[in-house]
Design a protein around this motif. Sequence first.
Motif, PDB file in Angstrom:
ATOM      1  N   ASN A 116       0.861  -1.283  -0.074  1.00  0.00           N
ATOM      2  CA  ASN A 116       0.162   0.050   0.004  1.00  0.00           C
ATOM      3  C   ASN A 116       0.874   1.264   0.133  1.00  0.00           C
ATOM      4  O   ASN A 116       1.672   1.478   0.659  1.00  0.00           O
ATOM      5  CB  ASN A 116      -0.917   0.024   1.147  1.00  0.00           C
ATOM      6  N   TYR A 117       0.617   2.200  -0.972  1.00  0.00           N
ATOM      7  CA  TYR A 117       1.334   3.538  -0.986  1.00  0.00           C
ATOM      8  C   TYR A 117       0.836   4.471   0.010  1.00  0.00           C
ATOM      9  O   TYR A 117       1.529   5.261   0.456  1.00  0.00           O
ATOM     10  CB  TYR A 117       1.155   4.068  -2.138  1.00  0.00           C
ATOM     11  N   SER A 118      -0.446   4.284   0.908  1.00  0.00           N
ATOM     12  CA  SER A 118      -0.917   4.995   1.552  1.00  0.00           C
ATOM     13  C   SER A 118      -0.179   5.065   3.170  1.00  0.00           C
ATOM     14  O   SER A 118      -0.638   3.937   3.711  1.00  0.00           O
ATOM     15  CB  SER A 118      -2.412   5.103   1.604  1.00  0.00           C
ATOM     16  N   PRO A 119       0.165   6.089   3.579  1.00  0.00           N
ATOM     17  CA  PRO A 119       0.702   6.013   5.082  1.00  0.00           C
ATOM     18  C   PRO A 119      -0.357   5.682   6.154  1.00  0.00           C
ATOM     19  O   PRO A 119      -0.423   4.936   7.015  1.00  0.00           O
ATOM     20  CB  PRO A 119       1.563   7.414   5.337  1.00  0.00           C
ATOM     21  N   VAL A 120      -1.519   6.229   5.861  1.00  0.00           N
ATOM     22  CA  VAL A 120      -2.676   6.015   6.596  1.00  0.00           C
ATOM     23  C   VAL A 120      -3.354   4.521   6.474  1.00  0.00           C
ATOM     24  O   VAL A 120      -3.716   4.115   7.557  1.00  0.00           O
ATOM     25  CB  VAL A 120      -4.042   7.356   6.199  1.00  0.00           C
TER      26      VAL A 120
END
Length: 266
Positions: A116-120
Motif C-alpha cells: 500500500n502506498y498510503s501511510p494512513v
Amino acid sequence: MKRIKWWKDLVAFGTALGITAASMPLCAVHAETPSSEEMVDSYCRIIVNAVNDARVENGLPEVAILPEISGYAKTRAEEIVESFSHTRPDGRGWSTVMKDDGFFYNTAAENIAAGNYSPVATFEQWMNSEGHYKNIMKSDITHIAISYVYDPSSMYQHYWSMLVIGVYDTNAKPLVFDDQYLPGRSMGDVDGNLDVNVSDASKILLYSAEMSSSSTAVRSDEFLKAADVNEDGMINAIDASIVQAYAAVVGAIPDADFADIKDYIW
C-alpha cells in the motif's frame, strides 16, 4: 492533542477511495507514490503522528522520532523488498541491523507492511493486526523510526518498516529525550544504567580502540555525549581514566556526585 480526528477522517476518505486495511501484505495499490525524500519524510511523519494519537488515546506517552535508528529502518525497508520477513536476507534476525552497529537499547520491536502506498492505510494495517498493534502500544518504548521503499518491479511494490525502541530505560519507565540526550543522566554513564563505574570506563576504552583501528565505530549520540567526560571533543583513554578515578572515589564516598567532584579528578 487534537490530531486523532484528523487521521481518522483521512482513513474514512481513503476507505471511500477503495484504500482498505487488511492482513499484511496487501495487494499493491497503484497510485501516485512519494517522489522525493521530503515527501517520504512527510508520509512517515503522518504515521508517527497517528501512532502518538493512538497511544495518547490509550493512556500511553508519546514516542519521539530518533534519527539514530532512521537508517536502520531504511535498511530494513530495503531488505523486505528482497525478503518480506522479520528474518533478514542473510538469515539473521531483524534486530541485528542495530546490534551490528553496537546500538544500545533495552527493548525493541519491528513492524513491517507491504502493498500500500498510503501511510494512513498502512497504519490501519498495523492497527488491525494483533501483533503489530501490541508493538505500537508497548508501554516501555520511547522512540520510533519509519521508512518507506517503492520498487515497481517487486511483488508488492510498496514497503514500510517501523522500528520502536526503549533507550536507557533501566527502571522500565518511559523517558523523554531532550535534544536526543537523556535529561539528568550523569556524565560518564555511557551504558545508561544511571551509575558511573568501571564498566563505563571499559566501554569508553573499547570505543576508543575501535576508533583507533577503523574510525568506523558507531555509537548513539547519548553514548558519545556521556563518554566525553572532560568535554574536550575527543573520546579516549583520558575519559576512561577519569571514570575509573571517579569509581574509586565513589567506593570511598558513596554519595559523591560526579558533577561536583569532576574538577578534582583530572
